[in-house]
Design a protein around this motif. Structure first.
Motif, mmCIF file in Angstrom:
data_model
loop_
_atom_site.group_PDB
_atom_site.id
_atom_site.type_symbol
_atom_site.label_atom_id
_atom_site.label_comp_id
_atom_site.label_asym_id
_atom_site.label_seq_id
_atom_site.Cartn_x
_atom_site.Cartn_y
_atom_site.Cartn_z
ATOM 1 N N ARG A 1 1.500 -1.273 11.313
ATOM 2 C CA ARG A 1 0.553 -2.257 10.784
ATOM 3 C C ARG A 1 -0.210 -1.736 9.573
ATOM 4 N NH1 ARG A 1 -4.826 -2.382 13.095
ATOM 5 N NH2 ARG A 1 -5.230 -0.581 14.442
ATOM 6 N N HIS A 2 -0.305 -0.416 9.421
ATOM 7 C CA HIS A 2 -0.928 0.163 8.224
ATOM 8 C C HIS A 2 0.123 0.715 7.258
ATOM 9 C CE1 HIS A 2 -5.018 -0.318 9.580
ATOM 10 N NE2 HIS A 2 -4.746 0.286 10.720
ATOM 11 N N GLY A 3 1.373 0.425 7.513
ATOM 12 C CA GLY A 3 2.437 0.879 6.630
ATOM 13 C C GLY A 3 2.784 2.344 6.819
ATOM 14 N N CYS A 4 3.386 2.929 5.796
ATOM 15 C CA CYS A 4 3.834 4.322 5.834
ATOM 16 C C CYS A 4 3.175 5.102 4.697
ATOM 17 C CB CYS A 4 5.355 4.396 5.681
ATOM 18 S SG CYS A 4 6.277 3.421 6.887
ATOM 19 N N TRP A 5 2.730 6.307 5.023
ATOM 20 C CA TRP A 5 2.147 7.197 4.025
ATOM 21 C C TRP A 5 3.079 8.367 3.765
ATOM 22 C CZ3 TRP A 5 -3.613 8.122 5.871
ATOM 23 C CH2 TRP A 5 -4.331 6.915 5.760
ATOM 24 N N ASN A 6 3.062 8.849 2.518
ATOM 25 C CA ASN A 6 3.829 10.029 2.149
ATOM 26 C C ASN A 6 2.889 11.046 1.503
ATOM 27 O OD1 ASN A 6 5.895 11.831 1.397
ATOM 28 N ND2 ASN A 6 6.256 10.773 -0.526
ATOM 29 N N PRO B 1 1.752 3.098 -4.555
ATOM 30 C CA PRO B 1 0.387 3.351 -5.017
ATOM 31 C C PRO B 1 -0.249 4.545 -4.308
ATOM 32 C CG PRO B 1 0.462 1.416 -3.604
ATOM 33 C CD PRO B 1 1.875 1.813 -3.843
ATOM 34 N N VAL B 2 -1.155 5.217 -5.008
ATOM 35 C CA VAL B 2 -1.740 6.469 -4.529
ATOM 36 C C VAL B 2 -3.116 6.212 -3.922
ATOM 37 C CG1 VAL B 2 -2.569 8.743 -5.228
ATOM 38 C CG2 VAL B 2 -0.439 7.829 -6.193
ATOM 39 N N LEU B 3 -3.318 6.762 -2.721
ATOM 40 C CA LEU B 3 -4.590 6.608 -2.016
ATOM 41 C C LEU B 3 -5.569 7.727 -2.360
ATOM 42 C CD1 LEU B 3 -2.918 5.738 1.376
ATOM 43 C CD2 LEU B 3 -4.470 4.203 0.156
ATOM 44 N N LEU B 4 -5.101 8.963 -2.323
ATOM 45 C CA LEU B 4 -5.965 10.117 -2.572
ATOM 46 C C LEU B 4 -5.173 11.192 -3.308
ATOM 47 C CD1 LEU B 4 -7.590 10.434 0.981
ATOM 48 C CD2 LEU B 4 -8.763 9.630 -1.076
ATOM 49 N N THR B 5 -5.883 12.006 -4.098
ATOM 50 C CA THR B 5 -5.246 13.072 -4.874
ATOM 51 C C THR B 5 -6.080 14.345 -4.784
ATOM 52 O OG1 THR B 5 -4.321 11.495 -6.455
ATOM 53 C CG2 THR B 5 -4.462 13.776 -7.175
ATOM 54 N N PRO C 1 -10.157 4.190 0.380
ATOM 55 C CA PRO C 1 -10.192 3.537 -0.938
ATOM 56 C C PRO C 1 -8.930 2.711 -1.178
ATOM 57 C CG PRO C 1 -9.690 5.878 -1.161
ATOM 58 C CD PRO C 1 -10.059 5.655 0.273
ATOM 59 N N ALA C 2 -9.047 1.732 -2.050
ATOM 60 C CA ALA C 2 -7.878 0.922 -2.400
ATOM 61 C C ALA C 2 -6.847 1.780 -3.110
ATOM 62 C CB ALA C 2 -8.306 -0.233 -3.302
ATOM 63 N N ALA C 3 -5.593 1.589 -2.755
ATOM 64 C CA ALA C 3 -4.518 2.360 -3.378
ATOM 65 C C ALA C 3 -4.397 1.995 -4.852
ATOM 66 C CB ALA C 3 -3.201 2.104 -2.650
ATOM 67 N N GLN C 4 -4.194 3.012 -5.701
ATOM 68 C CA GLN C 4 -4.104 2.827 -7.135
ATOM 69 C C GLN C 4 -2.644 2.821 -7.587
ATOM 70 O OE1 GLN C 4 -6.979 2.332 -9.102
ATOM 71 N NE2 GLN C 4 -7.826 2.173 -7.032
ATOM 72 N N THR C 5 -2.253 1.767 -8.276
ATOM 73 C CA THR C 5 -0.889 1.683 -8.791
ATOM 74 C C THR C 5 -0.607 2.831 -9.750
ATOM 75 O OG1 THR C 5 -0.940 -0.723 -8.619
ATOM 76 C CG2 THR C 5 0.752 0.231 -10.039
ATOM 77 N N THR D 1 0.590 23.383 -16.278
ATOM 78 C CA THR D 1 -0.579 24.218 -16.005
ATOM 79 C C THR D 1 -1.350 23.762 -14.779
ATOM 80 O OG1 THR D 1 -1.915 22.886 -17.517
ATOM 81 C CG2 THR D 1 -0.837 24.841 -18.415
ATOM 82 N N GLN D 2 -1.033 22.575 -14.269
ATOM 83 C CA GLN D 2 -1.655 22.125 -13.027
ATOM 84 C C GLN D 2 -0.694 21.222 -12.267
ATOM 85 O OE1 GLN D 2 -5.009 19.504 -13.124
ATOM 86 N NE2 GLN D 2 -4.204 18.227 -14.765
ATOM 87 N N THR D 3 -0.940 21.118 -10.977
ATOM 88 C CA THR D 3 -0.187 20.209 -10.124
ATOM 89 C C THR D 3 -1.133 19.766 -9.021
ATOM 90 O OG1 THR D 3 1.853 19.916 -8.847
ATOM 91 C CG2 THR D 3 0.787 22.055 -8.688
ATOM 92 N N GLY D 4 -0.601 19.248 -7.937
ATOM 93 C CA GLY D 4 -1.465 18.791 -6.869
ATOM 94 C C GLY D 4 -0.691 18.071 -5.796
ATOM 95 N N VAL D 5 -1.429 17.318 -5.007
ATOM 96 C CA VAL D 5 -0.854 16.565 -3.890
ATOM 97 C C VAL D 5 -1.376 15.137 -3.956
ATOM 98 C CG1 VAL D 5 -0.826 16.323 -1.384
ATOM 99 C CG2 VAL D 5 -0.605 18.567 -2.389
ATOM 100 N N CYS D 6 -0.483 14.187 -3.741
ATOM 101 C CA CYS D 6 -0.876 12.782 -3.649
ATOM 102 C C CYS D 6 -0.584 12.249 -2.256
ATOM 103 C CB CYS D 6 -0.106 11.937 -4.667
ATOM 104 S SG CYS D 6 -0.661 12.159 -6.370
ATOM 105 N N LEU D 7 -1.539 11.520 -1.701
ATOM 106 C CA LEU D 7 -1.308 10.744 -0.488
ATOM 107 C C LEU D 7 -0.972 9.335 -0.959
ATOM 108 C CD1 LEU D 7 -1.359 10.655 2.627
ATOM 109 C CD2 LEU D 7 -3.759 9.941 2.462
ATOM 110 N N MET D 8 0.249 8.913 -0.670
ATOM 111 C CA MET D 8 0.788 7.698 -1.274
ATOM 112 C C MET D 8 1.154 6.676 -0.212
ATOM 113 S SD MET D 8 4.310 7.607 -3.472
ATOM 114 C CE MET D 8 5.228 8.039 -2.002
ATOM 115 N N GLN D 9 0.894 5.408 -0.506
ATOM 116 C CA GLN D 9 1.366 4.299 0.335
ATOM 117 C C GLN D 9 2.817 4.041 -0.039
ATOM 118 O OE1 GLN D 9 -1.096 2.358 2.396
ATOM 119 N NE2 GLN D 9 0.804 1.839 3.465
#
Length: 249
Positions: A38-43, A84-88, A127-131, A67-75
């Motif tokens: 019901r909340h979909g799938c996160w990656n 779309p990305v929820l958190l970075t 937060p709302a997912a960002q395209t 020079t930089q990278t990171g992690v995205c929590l994505m819908q």
């Protein structure tokens, strides 16, 4: 092994999941699976999307000299890492980073960002997912062992990145004075008058500090390597085993 079959999807749907979480999963989820929770799938994806979508974002970032990278929590959606990305969370890529060290740091960040996302979902403050942006898209293609062979017709800085990116797998490989070895540590040095006239891959010097090899631009100093069937050793120990190379100054 597959989530494409009706039986597999029915089994998953029977669990009535609120949310599905995907981390380092090598397959694309079918639309039927994406629609089950019901909340979909996160990656949890180890790059700053839309840069380095795909299978090997950590190594591709190192190879490119990022020079930089990171992690995205994505819908998740039907495309390959296009959702779309929820958190970075971001982290710098330092000069000493290898594929292994960066993997471990991003794994920890991934755990953090996932924990925060779950807590906010439960609290109703997610937060709302960002395209994702349409500019800056790049794809991190799956690693191939053939990529690990060092091509000395490339600049030394690119070869240094290869060595770092392919540690711990598939490990860079090169030929040094007729012997094929694995290269675990190497440093790019500027060219000098001593490099003139030496073909790429040719030996410029061999001391306890390292084995210097000519490249298209600059010098690659190999400081840690591995002979076939042996353990990793320093350049100094390698020269003890091949004393004939020490005269090449």
């Amino acid at each position: 092994e597959s989530l494409k079959t009706r039986a597999a999807q029915a089994q998953l749907a029977a669990l009535a999941p609120d949310l599905l979480l995907v981390v380092a999963y090598g397959l694309i989820l079918p639309r039927g699976v994406l629609a089950i929770p019901r909340h979909g799938c996160w990656n949890v994806h180890a790059s700053l999307l839309p840069r380095w979508r795909g299978a090997a974002p950590i190594q591709r970032a190192l190879l490119a000299g990022d020079t930089q990278t990171g992690v995205c929590l994505m819908q998740m959606e039907a495309g390959l890492d296009t959702g779309p990305v929820l958190l970075t969370r971001r982290t710098p890529i330092i000069a000493e980073d290898t594929g292994g060290s960066l993997h471990d740091r991003l794994a920890a960040l991934g755990g953090e960002v996932l924990g925060i996302g779950l807590a906010r979902l439960l609290a109703g403050t997610l937060p709302a997912a960002q395209t994702q942006a349409t500019a800056g898209v790049s794809y991190a293609h799956k690693l191939d062992k053939a990529e690990a062979v060092l091509d000395f017709s490339k600049p030394a800085i690119e070869l240094q990145r290869q060595v770092r990116a392919f540690d711990p797998w598939p490990v860079a490989a090169a030929e040094i004075a007729g012997e094929r070895v694995r290269v675990w540590r190497a440093q790019a040095l500027p060219a000098s008058t001593a490099t003139a006239g030496t073909a790429p891959g040719g030996m410029l010097g061999a001391t306890r500090a390292g084995i210097d090899l000519a490249t298209a631009a600059g010098v690659l100093r190999v400081t840690e390597l591995q002979r076939a069937g042996a353990r990793r050793i320093s350049a100094a120990d390698y020269l003890n085993a091949r004393p004939e190379l020490r005269a090449r100054r």
